[in-house]
Design a protein around this motif. Structure first.
Motif, PDB file in Angstrom:
ATOM      1  N   ASP A   1       1.275  -1.219   0.052  1.00  0.00           N
ATOM      2  CA  ASP A   1      -0.231  -0.037  -0.048  1.00  0.00           C
ATOM      3  C   ASP A   1       0.936   1.445   0.297  1.00  0.00           C
ATOM      4  N   VAL A   2       0.629   1.889  -0.790  1.00  0.00           N
ATOM      5  CA  VAL A   2       1.681   3.244  -1.191  1.00  0.00           C
ATOM      6  C   VAL A   2       0.573   4.714  -1.484  1.00  0.00           C
ATOM      7  N   VAL A   3       0.753   5.382   0.341  1.00  0.00           N
ATOM      8  CA  VAL A   3      -0.235   6.622  -0.859  1.00  0.00           C
ATOM      9  C   VAL A   3       1.015   8.248  -0.488  1.00  0.00           C
ATOM     10  N   TRP A   4       0.416   8.385  -1.899  1.00  0.00           N
ATOM     11  CA  TRP A   4       1.079  10.230  -2.126  1.00  0.00           C
ATOM     12  C   TRP A   4       0.357  11.030  -1.197  1.00  0.00           C
ATOM     13  N   LEU A   5       1.240  11.937  -0.790  1.00  0.00           N
ATOM     14  CA  LEU A   5       0.684  13.369  -0.502  1.00  0.00           C
ATOM     15  C   LEU A   5       2.271  14.420  -1.194  1.00  0.00           C
ATOM     16  N   ASP A   6       0.357  14.910  -1.701  1.00  0.00           N
ATOM     17  CA  ASP A   6       1.433  16.113  -1.734  1.00  0.00           C
ATOM     18  C   ASP A   6       0.330  17.278  -2.185  1.00  0.00           C
ATOM     19  N   LEU A   7       0.915  18.084  -0.818  1.00  0.00           N
ATOM     20  CA  LEU A   7       0.229  19.664   0.374  1.00  0.00           C
ATOM     21  C   LEU A   7       0.113  20.553  -1.345  1.00  0.00           C
ATOM     22  N   PRO A   8      -1.550  20.791  -1.248  1.00  0.00           N
ATOM     23  CA  PRO A   8      -1.115  22.332  -2.170  1.00  0.00           C
ATOM     24  C   PRO A   8      -0.779  24.046  -1.604  1.00  0.00           C
ATOM     25  N   TYR A   9      -0.591  24.690  -1.873  1.00  0.00           N
ATOM     26  CA  TYR A   9      -0.418  25.548  -1.103  1.00  0.00           C
ATOM     27  C   TYR A   9       0.550  25.268   0.310  1.00  0.00           C
TER      28      TYR A   9
ATOM     29  N   MET B   1      10.252  17.954   1.162  1.00  0.00           N
ATOM     30  CA  MET B   1       9.506  19.162   1.048  1.00  0.00           C
ATOM     31  C   MET B   1       8.368  19.164   1.284  1.00  0.00           C
ATOM     32  N   ASP B   2       7.481  19.135   0.074  1.00  0.00           N
ATOM     33  CA  ASP B   2       6.045  18.929   0.449  1.00  0.00           C
ATOM     34  C   ASP B   2       5.164  17.528   0.081  1.00  0.00           C
ATOM     35  N   ASN B   3       6.193  16.714  -0.164  1.00  0.00           N
ATOM     36  CA  ASN B   3       5.837  16.093  -1.272  1.00  0.00           C
ATOM     37  C   ASN B   3       5.839  14.128  -0.536  1.00  0.00           C
ATOM     38  N   THR B   4       5.466  13.196   0.458  1.00  0.00           N
ATOM     39  CA  THR B   4       5.588  12.642   0.941  1.00  0.00           C
ATOM     40  C   THR B   4       5.313  11.550   0.973  1.00  0.00           C
ATOM     41  N   THR B   5       5.840  10.717   0.596  1.00  0.00           N
ATOM     42  CA  THR B   5       5.490   8.939   0.697  1.00  0.00           C
ATOM     43  C   THR B   5       5.521   7.993   1.975  1.00  0.00           C
ATOM     44  N   ILE B   6       3.844   7.098   2.389  1.00  0.00           N
ATOM     45  CA  ILE B   6       3.979   6.679   3.093  1.00  0.00           C
ATOM     46  C   ILE B   6       3.563   5.349   2.627  1.00  0.00           C
TER      47      ILE B   6
END
Length: 128
Positions: free
Chosen positions: A17-25, A123-128
């Protein structure tokens, strides 16, 4: 590294299971309280903490139209783009979140004795 993990999971018929997070602003979404928490967590000298608290307490904005202008509103969220300390403060605030999540996720077992750390961030890109 993540691409390799996905390929290994596919070829080994493993669940991944992979979750990619990219926070807008992203810079605009950091609460000032989170910055203060990060400064304490990383033992930044107290006089620097006070200086940055004073700096962020002066973040204000107001809106104007042709007929009306609002009062000044204190902002409790956001780091100024272009400020030289902003990238460091942003990374510190993200580290607080990553450290909090670190204990709840184990490494991904990719088979053959290979594993991948549970959290990867830039930075604001996170992978869990």
């Amino acid at each position: 590294m993540i691409g390799e993990a996905i390929q290994r999971a596919k070829s080994g018929k493993l669940n991944l299971d992979v979750v990619w997070l990219d926070l807008p602003y992203a810079y605009g979404s950091v609460p000032h309280e989170m910055i203060q928490l990060a400064l304490r967590m990383y033992q930044v000298p107290e006089d620097i903490q006070v200086m940055l608290d004073d700096y962020f307490s002066e973040f204000r904005m107001r809106f104007s139209t042709s007929d009306y202008t609002t009062n000044w509103i204190n902002l409790e969220v956001g780091i100024a783009m272009g400020c030289t300390i902003s990238p460091t403060l942003f990374v510190m605030a993200m580290e607080v979140i990553l450290k909090a999540a670190e204990g709840s996720a184990g490494p991904a077992n990719l088979g053959g004795g290979c594993s991948m750390p549970p959290l990867k961030a830039f930075m604001d890109n996170t992978t869990i």
